[in-house]
Scaffold this motif. Structure first.
Motif, PDB file in Angstrom:
ATOM      1  N   THR A 202      42.802  48.719  47.943  1.00 37.87           N
ATOM      2  CA  THR A 202      43.536  47.606  48.563  1.00 37.87           C
ATOM      3  C   THR A 202      44.408  46.910  47.516  1.00 37.87           C
ATOM      4  OG1 THR A 202      41.644  47.310  50.023  1.00 37.87           O
ATOM      5  CG2 THR A 202      43.259  45.554  50.030  1.00 37.87           C
ATOM      6  N   GLU A 203      43.843  46.703  46.347  1.00 37.70           N
ATOM      7  CA  GLU A 203      44.593  46.024  45.280  1.00 37.70           C
ATOM      8  C   GLU A 203      45.826  46.846  44.898  1.00 37.70           C
ATOM      9  OE1 GLU A 203      42.091  44.506  42.188  1.00 37.70           O
ATOM     10  OE2 GLU A 203      43.803  44.042  40.913  1.00 37.70           O
TER      11      GLU A 203
ATOM     12  N   VAL B  83      53.527  44.946  48.616  1.00 33.59           N
ATOM     13  CA  VAL B  83      53.639  43.586  49.175  1.00 33.59           C
ATOM     14  C   VAL B  83      54.008  42.595  48.070  1.00 33.59           C
ATOM     15  CG1 VAL B  83      52.436  41.776  50.477  1.00 33.59           C
ATOM     16  CG2 VAL B  83      51.824  44.166  50.849  1.00 33.59           C
ATOM     17  N   GLU B  84      54.910  41.694  48.398  1.00 33.15           N
ATOM     18  CA  GLU B  84      55.242  40.625  47.439  1.00 33.15           C
ATOM     19  C   GLU B  84      54.201  39.523  47.591  1.00 33.15           C
ATOM     20  OE1 GLU B  84      59.608  39.631  47.216  1.00 33.15           O
ATOM     21  OE2 GLU B  84      59.630  41.064  48.864  1.00 33.15           O
ATOM     22  N   MET B  85      53.123  39.670  46.822  1.00 31.24           N
ATOM     23  CA  MET B  85      51.984  38.788  47.023  1.00 31.24           C
ATOM     24  C   MET B  85      52.236  37.354  46.549  1.00 31.24           C
ATOM     25  SD  MET B  85      49.766  40.354  48.806  1.00 31.24           S
ATOM     26  CE  MET B  85      48.408  39.212  48.773  1.00 31.24           C
TER      27      MET B  85
ATOM     28  N   LYS C  78      41.296  37.436  45.692  1.00 32.76           N
ATOM     29  CA  LYS C  78      41.655  37.664  44.283  1.00 32.76           C
ATOM     30  C   LYS C  78      43.146  37.394  44.069  1.00 32.76           C
ATOM     31  CE  LYS C  78      41.063  41.186  40.766  1.00 32.76           C
ATOM     32  NZ  LYS C  78      40.774  42.585  40.518  1.00 32.76           N
ATOM     33  N   PHE C  79      43.954  37.701  45.089  1.00 33.23           N
ATOM     34  CA  PHE C  79      45.402  37.425  45.009  1.00 33.23           C
ATOM     35  C   PHE C  79      45.718  35.967  45.369  1.00 33.23           C
ATOM     36  CE2 PHE C  79      45.931  42.080  45.218  1.00 33.23           C
ATOM     37  CZ  PHE C  79      46.966  42.268  44.316  1.00 33.23           C
ATOM     38  N   GLN C  80      44.682  35.141  45.457  1.00 29.67           N
ATOM     39  CA  GLN C  80      44.846  33.688  45.715  1.00 29.67           C
ATOM     40  C   GLN C  80      45.375  33.382  47.120  1.00 29.67           C
ATOM     41  OE1 GLN C  80      44.006  31.674  43.070  1.00 29.67           O
ATOM     42  NE2 GLN C  80      43.791  33.400  41.683  1.00 29.67           N
TER      43      GLN C  80
END
Ligand code: FAD
Length: 361
Positions: free
Chosen positions: A199-200, A207-209, A233-235
């Motif tokens: 997923t990470e 994706v522009e996280m 984890k990506f906030q």
């Protein structure tokens, strides 16, 4: 209050080798009651070989882009209802269907320009498909990326319809198919299970996280946990992560967001008054005993329920007075809990007198 109505099956479509979608005819006098929001579900009540069974199925049609009231069910091994729906249900049959419910949606607005990040696994595509069609129709400036995990190419539910939407809305809607065991040579990046690492990797690449994302996840439990953990984890803020559980989360009790820990609560016996269809009934219920829902069922009250495992909100009621604790809650939003809503299948009285109402939902 949520109610069952008898609806006639108007169409059955085989979507894959083990999934059917089923459309119902909604008579004019029930149109208002069966109005739904993208991502919601209905509960079916069936009698199969003398046993009353209740199961929930998400609507896969869009309440805005289509004039269809359709669910989809994927067969599970030895599953009583899913096998009945796949093998024995016929057009013209009547089923007891409860009015739509559920919180797996965010409010849409034509002025929004959001980034939707959707994750589905297997039959988890059902509510997600409704969300996709509705967002594309209502929010012309929003974009959607769908990560869809399946065993292989042949098990993809709504494959052609998703392809068509991707072509029609190119630039706004993109699908990434992830196959556990692809039948043909396939991109290694998109092969395997949706683990945390996978997923990470996918999010970093596609994706522009750093832009805000509205996320929806529905699929097998380990996949949902992996994705949720990675998004965190990506906030991605908690309130932007929406999760729909299809199965009870027993194996995941350790992660349960208990509303209040029940340990060390002394046993008391409460007078619990239940309001249902305008009538009041009072029971004596132990704080450490059966749930409010089970007590109602034991006493033949026709209360709404389905999963009994805290993942659907069919048994939702409102606390009018008194104090109640829930063992688990995977279905109500924190706002609903603050407003006094409870899942009665998980609820136990904690004050001398408690009044709950099934009429105020
Ligand atoms: C809110 C909500 C929405 C749902 N929406 C959908 C939907 O859109 N489409 C859909 O196909 N299902 C959906 N489900 C799941 C559905 O309600 C049933 O649980 C499912 O069809 C299995 O029922 P059954 O009677 O066939 O199996 P059961 O007879 O209840 O179970 C047979 C065996 O299968 C296992 N099992 C039960 N459910 C699953 C599952 N989902 N995956 C793997 N194993 C399982 C059980 O542990 C048991 O061992 C939803 C559930 C909820 C709570």
């Amino acid at each position: 209050m949520a109610k069952f109505h008898s609806l006639t099956v108007s169409n059955i479509r085989k979507e894959t080798d083990d999934c059917v979608s089923i459309s119902f005819n909604i008579p004019d006098n029930l149109k208002e009651e069966f109005r739904f929001i993208q991502g919601q579900y209905v509960t079916l009540k069936m009698n199969i070989e003398g046993e009353e069974l209740r199961r929930s199925y998400s609507l896969c049609s869009s309440p805005i882009a289509e004039n269809d009231f359709r669910i989809a069910s994927k067969k599970v091994s030895n599953g009583k209802v899913s096998n009945f729906l796949f093998e024995r249900l016929k057009v013209g049959d009547s089923l007891e269907v409860m009015t739509p419910m559920g919180n797996f949606y965010s409010k849409l607005d034509p002025s929004h320009s959001k980034n939707y990040l959707l994750f589905a696994g297997g039959s988890g595509i059902t509510p997600v498909f409704s969300i996709i069609k509705t967002v594309l129709n209502v929010e012309k400036d929003s974009t959607i990326k769908l990560f869809f995990g399946n065993k292989d190419e042949s098990s993809v539910i709504f494959k052609e319809a998703l392809n068509d939407l991707e072509k029609k809305h190119s630039g706004r809607f993109g699908v990434y198919h992830i196959f556990e065991k692809p039948q043909k040579p396939y991109s290694p990046d998109l092969t395997g299970l949706l683990t945390r690492e996978k997923t990470e990797e996918l999010l970093s690449k596609h994706v522009e996280m750093d832009k805000p994302q509205e996320c929806f996840i529905c699929g097998p439990l380990p996949m949902m946990n992996n994705i949720k953990d990675t998004l965190e984890k990506f906030q991605v803020p908690k309130e932007s992560i929406h999760i729909e559980y299809f199965t009870t989360v027993l194996e995941d009790i350790a992660r349960a967001e208990k509303v209040e820990i029940q340990n060390n609560i002394p046993e008391t016996i409460s007078n619990v008054t239940v309001i249902l269809d305008g009538s009041e009934t009072t029971f004596k219920i132990k704080s450490t005993g059966k749930s409010i829902l089970d007590t109602c069922i034991d006493n033949d009250l026709d209360v709404p329920f389905a999963c009994k495992g805290a993942v659907c909100c069919t048994c939702k009621a409102k606390i009018i007075s008194g104090k109640v604790t829930m063992d688990m809650n995977y279905a109500l939003t924190s706002h609903e809990v603050t407003m006094g809503y409870i899942l009665t299948c998980q609820s136990h009285p904690q004050s001398e007198n408690v009044t709950v109402s099934y009429d105020e939902i």
